[in-house]
Design an enzyme around this catalytic site. Structure first.
Site, PDB file in Angstrom:
ATOM      1  N   THR A 102       1.032  -0.818   0.529  1.00  0.00           N
ATOM      2  CA  THR A 102       0.040   0.251   0.267  1.00  0.00           C
ATOM      3  C   THR A 102       0.716   1.079   0.213  1.00  0.00           C
ATOM      4  OG1 THR A 102      -1.339  -1.335   1.574  1.00  0.00           O
ATOM      5  CG2 THR A 102      -1.937   1.194   1.026  1.00  0.00           C
ATOM      6  N   PHE A 155     -19.125  -3.703   9.331  1.00  0.00           N
ATOM      7  CA  PHE A 155     -17.856  -2.902   9.481  1.00  0.00           C
ATOM      8  C   PHE A 155     -19.488  -1.717  10.745  1.00  0.00           C
ATOM      9  CE2 PHE A 155     -13.607  -3.207   8.425  1.00  0.00           C
ATOM     10  CZ  PHE A 155     -13.737  -4.680   7.837  1.00  0.00           C
ATOM     11  N   CYS A 180      -3.419  -2.065   9.130  1.00  0.00           N
ATOM     12  CA  CYS A 180      -3.276  -1.227   7.792  1.00  0.00           C
ATOM     13  C   CYS A 180      -4.376   0.159   8.022  1.00  0.00           C
ATOM     14  CB  CYS A 180      -4.247  -1.762   6.603  1.00  0.00           C
ATOM     15  SG  CYS A 180      -3.311  -3.267   6.150  1.00  0.00           S
ATOM     16  N   ASN A 210      -9.715   1.700   2.319  1.00  0.00           N
ATOM     17  CA  ASN A 210      -9.183   1.127   4.181  1.00  0.00           C
ATOM     18  C   ASN A 210      -9.957   2.262   5.230  1.00  0.00           C
ATOM     19  OD1 ASN A 210      -8.528  -0.445   3.887  1.00  0.00           O
ATOM     20  ND2 ASN A 210      -6.090   0.034   3.849  1.00  0.00           N
ATOM     21  N   ARG A 212      -0.002  -5.741  15.582  1.00  0.00           N
ATOM     22  CA  ARG A 212       0.635  -4.250  14.841  1.00  0.00           C
ATOM     23  C   ARG A 212      -0.605  -3.196  15.110  1.00  0.00           C
ATOM     24  NH1 ARG A 212       2.695  -5.065   9.072  1.00  0.00           N
ATOM     25  NH2 ARG A 212       1.758  -7.117   9.178  1.00  0.00           N
TER      26      ARG A 212
HETATM   27  N1  LIG Z   1      -1.387  -7.312   6.490  1.00  0.00           N
HETATM   28  C1  LIG Z   1      -2.404  -6.767   5.741  1.00  0.00           C
HETATM   29  O1  LIG Z   1      -3.070  -7.987   6.098  1.00  0.00           O
HETATM   30  C2  LIG Z   1      -2.360  -6.381   4.482  1.00  0.00           C
HETATM   31  C3  LIG Z   1      -3.517  -6.019   3.852  1.00  0.00           C
HETATM   32  C4  LIG Z   1      -3.170  -5.614   2.188  1.00  0.00           C
HETATM   33  C5  LIG Z   1      -2.108  -4.682   1.842  1.00  0.00           C
HETATM   34  N2  LIG Z   1      -1.543  -4.551   2.903  1.00  0.00           N
HETATM   35  C6  LIG Z   1       0.120  -3.771   2.354  1.00  0.00           C
HETATM   36  O2  LIG Z   1       1.077  -4.897   2.431  1.00  0.00           O
HETATM   37  C7  LIG Z   1       2.639  -4.411   2.494  1.00  0.00           C
HETATM   38  C8  LIG Z   1       3.246  -5.879   3.197  1.00  0.00           C
HETATM   39  O3  LIG Z   1       1.877  -5.635   4.572  1.00  0.00           O
HETATM   40  P1  LIG Z   1       2.750  -7.039   5.447  1.00  0.00           P
HETATM   41  O4  LIG Z   1       1.477  -7.014   6.149  1.00  0.00           O
HETATM   42  O5  LIG Z   1       3.225  -8.028   4.345  1.00  0.00           O
HETATM   43  O6  LIG Z   1       4.322  -6.326   5.922  1.00  0.00           O
HETATM   44  P2  LIG Z   1       5.118  -7.560   6.619  1.00  0.00           P
HETATM   45  O7  LIG Z   1       5.769  -6.574   7.981  1.00  0.00           O
HETATM   46  O8  LIG Z   1       3.975  -8.809   7.581  1.00  0.00           O
HETATM   47  O9  LIG Z   1       6.125  -8.236   5.803  1.00  0.00           O
HETATM   48  C9  LIG Z   1       6.756  -7.480   4.933  1.00  0.00           C
HETATM   49  C10 LIG Z   1       7.831  -8.568   4.524  1.00  0.00           C
HETATM   50  O10 LIG Z   1       8.423  -7.770   3.462  1.00  0.00           O
HETATM   51  C11 LIG Z   1      10.341  -8.173   4.165  1.00  0.00           C
HETATM   52  N3  LIG Z   1      11.321  -6.961   3.434  1.00  0.00           N
HETATM   53  C12 LIG Z   1      11.141  -4.961   3.980  1.00  0.00           C
HETATM   54  N4  LIG Z   1      12.036  -5.191   2.932  1.00  0.00           N
HETATM   55  C13 LIG Z   1      12.698  -5.627   1.808  1.00  0.00           C
HETATM   56  C14 LIG Z   1      13.932  -5.865   0.655  1.00  0.00           C
HETATM   57  N5  LIG Z   1      14.020  -4.983   0.657  1.00  0.00           N
HETATM   58  N6  LIG Z   1      13.810  -7.572   0.461  1.00  0.00           N
HETATM   59  C15 LIG Z   1      13.011  -8.326   0.498  1.00  0.00           C
HETATM   60  N7  LIG Z   1      12.497  -7.892   1.444  1.00  0.00           N
HETATM   61  C16 LIG Z   1      11.952  -7.564   2.463  1.00  0.00           C
HETATM   62  C17 LIG Z   1      10.519  -7.576   5.533  1.00  0.00           C
HETATM   63  O11 LIG Z   1      11.633  -8.548   5.627  1.00  0.00           O
HETATM   64  C18 LIG Z   1       8.778  -8.658   5.772  1.00  0.00           C
HETATM   65  O12 LIG Z   1       9.166  -9.664   6.399  1.00  0.00           O
HETATM   66  C19 LIG Z   1       2.186  -3.167   3.111  1.00  0.00           C
HETATM   67  O13 LIG Z   1       1.958  -1.968   2.259  1.00  0.00           O
HETATM   68  C20 LIG Z   1       1.092  -3.616   3.552  1.00  0.00           C
HETATM   69  O14 LIG Z   1      -0.070  -2.037   4.289  1.00  0.00           O
HETATM   70  C21 LIG Z   1      -0.823  -5.643   4.247  1.00  0.00           C
END
Ligand SMILES: NC(=O)c1ccc[n+]([C@@H]2O[C@H](COP(=O)([O-])OP(=O)(O)OC[C@H]3O[C@@H](n4cnc5c(N)ncnc54)[C@H](O)[C@@H]3O)[C@@H](O)[C@H]2O)c1
Length: 435
Positions: free
Chosen positions: A122, A252, A263, A211, A331
């Site tokens: 995001t 919701f 998020c 969101n 989180r």
């Molecule tokens: N968690 C959710 O429910 C959700 C839903 C929709 C969108 N998002 C979005 O998706 C994105 C990721 O969220 P998440 O919850 O999966 O995060 P997360 O923290 O669970 O995972 C991110 C991963 O990226 C890795 N990382 C960081 N820098 C890196 C690099 N340079 N190369 C390789 N790996 C790297 C980290 O070690 C980590 O394992 C965010 O932007 C979030 O807003 C999350």
């Protein structure tokens, strides 16, 4: 089709495993060596129902692999998804893009042949353009396009959401990129989930606007729940009466201790900053954020009042720590705002959570005592606070709880139980917004 996921967290790992399930050859990359080592031993780094089986099945079929190394995976990829974290930047509320830009720089070094780089994280409006600029600077001869494909999965139901989404949003600038993305998502199109194609800026904004809208809906019903308590209305009846209107919808509209998670809190803040940067106002979302903070404070007050005006010296047993059930994600969970307040005011806090304790220990005050057994936790407690509506808290043995607890205070922040039933069991029961 060769797909690389950069980042193997909640989104990268689930998306990667689901693309593999569709038949793509997927490599999930992460900088976290421990995470990758564990994944290679089929140990999931997160709790997400069904994920372990999905990963194991696709690893066995040879379609899913894990690595810490960008090469040779990126060299051979048709599509490289960036799914790294975009947390709130310390101090100013903007989305922190360091991980995205770092990933872009590393991807650039290994590109070989036409590749589509896809922002799945995001990210603020204009990020796809920035990623394109970075890659162009790092590797001027690379043949690539950058697309935006925001992810809408919900933790706890992530696999079903990914495999059967309400929609897939693609922000593209080139027909070639669109063709490749459409091909990858073809199995989703077969089940008639709409694939919406637009420009990159619109795709980036769809995610934040969605969101922020959902967060606003939660804050709206939370504010209405406060009013319900003042006027003797039942927030569930109000929400039902509203939700039956097809223009509003029932989802919701559940009152609770405020939204949390990875998020909504960060994305509402980021949208406000994006609007400010562009000279636009975002007052509705600002109000939703304020109401959310007030709701958490109101929950602390509710617990205090239920305890007769002070939590000092009292033992409070908390059921549920994660921001919602079926995830271990802590989180911005409401528990992180509420529990430290209780501890500061001199309460002894005990806590139980089916999946969140490992993470909670890193984030909550050291004084919190954790229990694996619900009834052992409640033994001798003055009050029980139901913070997260895990299924296993829905059918508690109320008679047994009443017997083991020292007090009879039950504060139900998710309105799981009924007042009459709780009174029959001798509890002094507090809920959110029901008369
Ligand atoms: N968690 C959710 O429910 C959700 C839903 C929709 C969108 N998002 C979005 O998706 C994105 C990721 O969220 P998440 O919850 O999966 O995060 P997360 O923290 O669970 O995972 C991110 C991963 O990226 C890795 N990382 C960081 N820098 C890196 C690099 N340079 N190369 C390789 N790996 C790297 C980290 O070690 C980590 O394992 C965010 O932007 C979030 O807003 C999350």
């Amino acid at each position: 089709m060769n797909v690389v996921m950069i980042g193997s967290g909640y989104v990268g790992l689930v998306s990667g495993a689901c693309f593999a399930e569709f038949g793509a050859d997927v490599i999930c990359i992460d900088v976290d060596q421990d995470k990758i080592d564990r994944l290679n031993r089929n140990i999931m780094p997160i709790y997400e129902p069904g994920l372990e089986d999905l990963v194991a099945r696709n690893v066995t079929a040879g379609r899913l692999r894990f690595s810490t190394s960008y090469a040779p995976a990126v060299r051979e990829a048709d599509l490289v998804f960036i799914a790294v974290g975009t947390p709130t930047r310390r101090g100013d509320g903007h989305a922190d893009l360091v991980y995205v830009y770092d990933a872009a720089r590393q991807i650039a070094q290994h590109l070989d042949g036409y590749t589509v780089i896809v922002d799945k994280s995001t990210v603020p409006v204009g990020t796809a353009r920035q990623v394109e600029r970075i890659i162009r600077e790092e590797n001027p001869s690379a043949d690539f396009d950058v697309a935006s494909n925001p992810e809408f999965l919900r933790e706890g139901a992530a696999i079903a959401d990914f495999l059967r989404p309400d929609r897939v949003v693609l922000g593209v600038e080139s027909a070639r990129a669109e063709r490749l993305l459409r091909e990858l998502y073809r199995p989703i199109n077969l089940i008639e989930a709409p694939i919406m194609v637009t420009n990159r800026e619109s795709a980036e904004l769809v995610k934040y606007a969605s969101n922020a809208f959902l967060a606003t809906k939660i804050s709206f019903i939370n504010e209405i729940s406060t009013l319900c308590e003042q006027v003797g209305a039942d927030v569930h009846a109000v929400a039902k009466g509203m939700g039956l209107d097809g223009r509003i919808g029932r989802k919701f509209l559940h009152p609770g201790p405020g939204y949390g998670g990875s998020c909504f809190p960060k994305d509402t803040m980021a949208l406000i900053r994006i609007a400010q940067e562009h000279g636009a106002s975002c007052r509705i979302v600002e109000a939703a954020v304020e109401v959310n903070a007030a709701q958490k404070a109101r929950m602390v007050k509710k617990i205090r009042e239920a305890l007769g005006g002070s939590e000092a010296g009292r033992t409070i047993a908390v059921l549920g720590l994660t921001f919602k059930p079926e995830t271990d994600d802590m989180r911005d969970a409401p528990s992180l705002a509420i529990i430290p307040n209780l501890v500061d005011k001199g309460a002894t806090v005990r806590a139980h959570d089916p999946q969140g304790i490992t993470e909670a220990k890193k984030l909550l005050p050291q004084k919190v005592v954790y229990f694996e057994d619900i009834y052992a936790m409640l033994d001798g407690a003055d009050a029980c606070v139901l913070m997260t509506e895990w299924n296993e808290y829905r059918g508690l043995d109320l008679g047994r709880i009443r017997e083991v607890m020292a007090g009879n205070v039950f504060v139900d922040l998710r309105n799981v139980y009924e007042r009459d039933m709780m009174s029959r069991h001798g509890f002094s029961y507090t809920d959110v917004g029901r008369c």
